[in-house]
Design an enzyme around this catalytic site. Structure first.
Site, PDB file in Angstrom:
ATOM      1  N   LYS A  77      12.362  48.051  63.880  1.00 38.40           N
ATOM      2  CA  LYS A  77      11.646  49.119  63.172  1.00 38.40           C
ATOM      3  C   LYS A  77      10.190  48.688  63.025  1.00 38.40           C
ATOM      4  CE  LYS A  77      11.997  51.753  58.827  1.00 38.40           C
ATOM      5  NZ  LYS A  77      12.800  51.928  57.613  1.00 38.40           N
TER       6      LYS A  77
ATOM      7  N   SER B 260      14.285  56.513  56.552  1.00 42.37           N
ATOM      8  CA  SER B 260      13.081  56.344  57.335  1.00 42.37           C
ATOM      9  C   SER B 260      13.298  55.596  58.655  1.00 42.37           C
ATOM     10  CB  SER B 260      12.033  55.593  56.511  1.00 42.37           C
ATOM     11  OG  SER B 260      12.494  54.323  56.156  1.00 42.37           O
TER      12      SER B 260
ATOM     13  N   SER C 262      17.422  54.274  53.656  1.00 40.55           N
ATOM     14  CA  SER C 262      16.743  54.444  54.939  1.00 40.55           C
ATOM     15  C   SER C 262      17.400  53.815  56.159  1.00 40.55           C
ATOM     16  CB  SER C 262      15.308  53.906  54.828  1.00 40.55           C
ATOM     17  OG  SER C 262      14.558  54.768  54.000  1.00 40.55           O
TER      18      SER C 262
END
Lengths: 477, 95, 491
Positions: C83, C158, C182
């Site tokens: 990420k 997210s 997330s």
């Protein structure tokens, strides 16, 4: 001014003498090239996290114990949020509700020479900001973050001080203490010991406090005194004109000897303190406190009292000898080898003068204490006179050798043999019959003349006491 | 509870965030809705409850005092928008 | 665990590690195959911000050398993506934001370091909601991510890019971060496994901070076994993170084998209300039946303060975020506004232009709840309610071993559907947020479909019970095939 009473509180920001920063492993040494001692943590880079320096905690505890304060068994770091270019994260890691040290005290002498207790509200750990340099360009300010992250201990006094002199006395005492403890070098020029003063006045007898102003940029003892003096006068005039004192921050201008309101257009800062979630509470147990207490050196007050008692020297002399640990240690090393009072006189006199003349600290003395003691012993055992000793001292300072070596090399041994002195005395008397007659007629002062002559003829080496004794005897006629 | 325009301006200044006039009303509206939403907390029975600052019940670890960082300033300042002679530059600060 | 051979891109981490180790294929071949897939399929998904093809091939070549020399670490040659919230040395790290669109960190996050040291090959950095603030991956400066199951829908957020990449079989595994859900919510919406460890289990060094007391690094994979393997690599003490605990790391893979018999599962009464989509509810119930048939017992537990978890979160997280974001000021790194008039203008415009609307909103919210006069009523109050929520869980775990329920209230929603009202978006996290507030380990795993869209089963354990929740998830995956389902067009 007796209608008015001054109330002063001091806030001292002191850099702790750790080798690395409070939250990162970057060096704290002064004077490096810009931003070469700013690690990613000090720069507030994304993703990096603070880790607490054990020595900073120890040093804060040392201070707390030395001022009889409470050491918090649990203290918390908090974020103080505001924006300024020298504050990389946009917040300063400090301590707010739960500081590491609280409720301490210090004894000073007030303006009348009486002992007075000054309360220390709290002392807490925080990180220093970097430096902004505004000169040198019209367009830009330049930011150096080397200093960012240096550990600070902020020491806040109760508003117990009642005059600029008291404020300076308190500040000096803290300054001496922290150097004794080895937790700060107290270097005000380099910014490792900074003082802000909160000053207000009120009508004598009034219980409530007047509006206070905060004075900043006080980087010497002298400036502290002058700035506060100016501010007291300024506030008095304001109040006597029927106006009110504005609560504000004022900078001291040393050139003009005045304080000026700071020109910040910003709103009063709302720091939005909250506990820093990247740091856990600092827990300090009895064992830790005990180990810190055991490591405390003898503190200045105790040392001073011991010197007076143990060495039988004057209070005033003890005061000066204990102003720094280095001086005190030096003195004691000398006194270990000779008469303490003699040692005190020479350390405070000739040694001090030589150090000042050459711009040296006592740690850099050209004569080690044992050697000075050696010199003083030669006086005590009458090998040389005190006067000759001064010459020997200069020789030692210049690196010619030990006292004994110089005395031998220069043939300075004192003449104590009475028959030898008698011979010289007789010769002097014989050569100056006129003055002898005057002396015998009552001009006692001439003894000095005769002593001088004998000293001249013996090149200063005759023992003065013996010379005096024999002269007086022979001159009696 | 709705936030006033003044409140939002003050908060935006504290946070150093420039808000465009065109979005200002929308920001006030959305913030007000959020504050309204979180106002539910007021009714919670928290008498005598210790605030939870951390999920961990631990003390802060202490690191030995030693210089452990080798700082390569030039490598770091590759990311800096404005530097000169090793200094970071900002518009001249007065006062 | 299935031993069948299949195309490289459908295999799990465990299978790929074995394949490289046993010489069935080289790490270079594997990396090249996945890079090829990414080239062909990512455009429809926008799951990647940066693809590090050259570096990846270099690492893969080195992995092949290591394999041949006989001394290879456990994940040698296994491709992974990170990420874009994790700092990667020398590689663009944007956090999905214009603020860091050109930011190249000089250091690696601990999570990245540990996976690299274990032999993993980084293929790139995945798209995400800006600074991890969002539940739909629609706030990214680099555009939204599409859900491989239906590209008109959101993959969740997210960690949307990581979840989409794993679901689309572009990579076998991805790192993610979880502050309010997330990792788990996108895993649920994309039919993958998403693990959030206990707070303090994994180091946050190098993970750009959003809400420091809630953030935790984790992984998105296609099987619980993979998650267990990866957790074993990334977990453990790191002296660079004061909030990372010095606590031994168990063998999570060995712990997978424990049978379900005797397991006590708690079902939260408040979960099954009108907020939960009925089709999702029935999939969850079916999943619980599977577990019960294997010997687990189900009982009801009460989390009385559950309804307050979202408002609590939306005080605490923005507060911490507002302070964490202050370092982005245009001075030392990041976006800097053009020709600032003065210092104030530099700050206000760099931040106003560099941050997107959601980030600005959260900074403003956070600044407000910390400000003078409001701190007690909001921030302090929220931290007290947080304590209540923590106690609720502690009480519940006195009676049960794990708490099970839905991960998300619905399946994947359409892109653009929820972006108007922040509160509607926030309520997506209703089931996941409690675990962050209390710092508990939690996992989402696929348990079926509602129509054509995946549904996620959520398991929460007591502190440091990753072993248990991974075990339950793994046992479930021995009995079901949901985790092997592949979205159309990505098989």
């Amino acid at each position: 001014m007796s209608a008015w009473e001054t109330v002063i509180g001091l806030e001292i920001h002191m850099q702790l003498a750790t080798v690395s920063k409070i939250f990162s492993g970057a060096a704290t040494a002064y004077g490096a090239e810009p931003n070469t001692q700013a690690s990613l943590i000090d720069l507030g880079y994304p993703g990096v996290l603070p880790v607490l320096n054990a020595e900073a905690v120890r040093m804060a505890c040392k201070f707390g114990l030395a001022v009889n304060a409470s050491i918090a068994s649990r203290s918390v770091f908090a974020r103080k949020n505001y924006f300024y270019p020298d504050l990389p994260k946009g917040y300063q890691i400090s301590q707010y509700e739960l500081p590491i040290v609280s409720r301490g005290e210090l004894l000073i002498l007030d303006d009348d020479g009486r002992e007075k207790r000054v309360g220390i509200t709290r002392a807490h750990l925080e990180e220093d900001a970097g430096k902004s340099l505004h000169a040198g360009s019209d367009e830009f300010s330049r930011i150096d973050l080397n200093r960012a992250g240096t550990p600070l201990l902020e020491i806040v006094s109760d508003p117990d001080l009642r005059s600029p002199k008291e404020a300076v006395a308190y500040m000096r005492k803290i300054h001496t203490l922290v150097r004794y403890l080895g937790i700060s070098d107290g270097n005000m020029q380099e910014g490792s010991f900074r003082c802000d003063a909160n000053v207000s006045i009120r009508r004598r007898g009034q219980q409530t406090l007047g509006t206070r102003t905060e004075l900043k940029n006080l980087n010497s003892f002298r400036f502290v005194e002058k700035a506060i003096n100016f501010e007291i006068e300024r506030q008095r005039e304001v109040l006597e004109d029927g106006n009110t004192v504005v609560q504000e921050t004022r900078l001291y201008d040393a050139d003009l000897d005045e304080t000026r309101a700071m020109r910040t257009k910003e709103e009063a800062n709302d720091y939005r303190y909250f506990p820093d979630p990247d740091l856990l509470p600092v827990e300090i147990d009895e064992a830790f406190i005990r180990s810190v207490r055991d490591s405390l050196p003898e503190l200045p007050d105790a040392k001073r009292q011991r010197f007076v008692a143990q060495y039988d020297i004057r209070q005033a002399d003890a005061e000066i000898l204990t102003m720094s640990r280095a001086t005190a240690d030096y003195f004691e090393a000398v006194a270990a080898g000779t008469d303490a009072r003699l040692a005190a006189n020479w350390v405070l006199g000739d040694l001090s003068a030589a150090l000042n003349r050459d711009g040296l600290e006592i740690e850099q003395s050209r004569i080690p204490p044992e050697q000075l003691a050696g010199l003083l012993e030669r006086i005590a055992d009458k090998t040389i006179s005190g006067k000759i000793a001064k010459d020997v001292f200069e020789g030692m300072w210049a690196g010619e050798g030990s006292a004994s070596e110089i005395i031998e090399a220069r043939g300075l041994r004192q003449i104590t043999d009475s028959s030898a002195i008698e011979a010289v005395v007789d010769a002097v008397i014989a050569a100056h019959s006129g003055q002898v007659a005057e002396y015998r007629a009552g001009k006692d002062k001439l003894i000095g003349f005769f002593v001088g002559q004998v000293m001249k003829d013996t090149r200063g080496k005759a023992n003065p006491a013996e010379v005096n004794r024999i002269l007086k005897e022979r001159l009696k006629g | 509870m709705s936030l006033t325009q003044d409140q939002v301006r003050r908060i935006a200044l504290l946070a150093r965030l420039k808000l465009e006039e065109s979005e200002f009303d929308d920001v006030v509206d959305k913030l007000s809705r959020i504050v309204d939403f979180v106002d539910q907390l007021q009714a919670a029975p928290t008498e005598g409850v210790v605030p939870m600052a951390h999920p961990l019940d631990q003390a802060q670890r202490l690191r030995p005092d030693a210089v452990t960082e080798q700082i390569d300033r030039d490598a770091i300042q590759v990311n800096a928008p404005a530097v000169k002679d090793g200094f970071y530059l900002v518009p001249k600060v007065l006062g | 665990m299935s031993e069948e051979a299949g195309a490289l891109h459908v295999r799990t981490v465990a299978e790929l590690a074995r394949g490289v180790r046993e010489g069935e294929f080289t790490a270079s071949e594997l990396t090249e195959a996945l890079l090829e897939r990414i080239r062909g399929l990512n455009e429809d998904l926008n799951a990647f911000i940066t693809v590090t093809a050259e570096q990846a091939l270099a690492v893969a070549t080195a992995a092949d050398r290591a394999r041949n020399s006989g001394s290879a670490p456990p994940l040698n040659g296994v491709p992974i993506v990170h990420k874009d919230l994790f700092c990667t040395s020398g590689v663009l790290t944007t956090c999905g934001s214009r603020m860091l669109a050109n930011f190249v960190p000089p250091y690696d996050a601990t999570v990245v370091q540990r996976l690299t040291n274990a032999g993993a090959v980084t293929l790139g950095k995945t798209n995400m909601d800006e600074f991890a603030m969002g539940s739909s991956n629609e706030t990214s400066w680099f555009g939204p991510v599409a859900n491989p199951w239906d590209t008109s829908r959101s993959p969740g957020g997210s960690s949307g890019g990581s979840a989409a990449a794993v679901a689309a079989r572009l990579v076998p595994a991805a790192t993610g971060t979880d502050t309010g859900g997330s990792i788990r919510q996108p895993a649920a919406l994309t039919g993958t496994v998403g693990l959030k460890p206990t707070y303090g289990r994994v180091s946050r060094h190098g993970m750009v901070a959003f809400a420091s007391s809630l953030d935790q690094a984790g992984v998105i994979t296609r099987s619980a076994e993979d998650a267990a393997m990866l957790l074993g690599v990334i977990a453990g003490f790191d002296e660079r993170d004061s909030t990372c605990l010095d606590r031994p790391v168990p063998d999570y893979v060995a712990g997978l084998r424990r049978p379900l018999k005797g397991l006590k599962i708690g079902i939260v009464r408040q979960h099954f209300d009108e907020g939960l989509d009925p089709q999702c509810a029935s999939r969850i119930r079916a999943a619980l039946d599977v577990l019960r048939d294997e010997g687990a017992s189900l009982r009801e537990v009460d989390l009385p303060n559950l309804a307050l978890s979202v408002p609590t979160y939306y005080v605490v997280a923005p507060a911490e975020c507002s302070s964490n974001m202050s370092r982005f000021d245009g001075v030392r790194f990041g976006y800097r506004a053009d020709s600032p008039e003065d210092l104030l203008d530099l700050y206000c415009r760099s931040r106003g232009e560099g941050f997107g609307a959601e980030v600005r909103r959260r900074i403003l919210t956070g600044t407000y709840v910390l400000s003078a006069g409001y701190y007690d009523a909001y921030y302090l109050k929220a931290q007290k309610v947080r304590q209540l929520i923590n106690q609720d869980f502690r009480n519940a775990f006195g009676d049960v071993d794990v708490i099970a329920g839905p991960t998300a209230p619905t399946t994947a929603f359409a892109l653009g559907e929820k972006t108007d009202d922040p509160i509607t978006m926030y309520l997506n996290d209703i089931y996941t947020i409690g675990a962050n507030l209390a710092g508990l380990p939690a996992i989402s795993l696929p348990c079926g479909f509602a129509g054509k869209l995946p549904v996620g089963l959520h398991l929460v354990g007591p502190h440091f019970a990753e072993e248990r929740i991974l075990n339950v998830a793994h046992q479930y995956q021995l009995l079901t095939d949901w985790h092997r389902a592949c979205p159309e067009g990505f098989a």
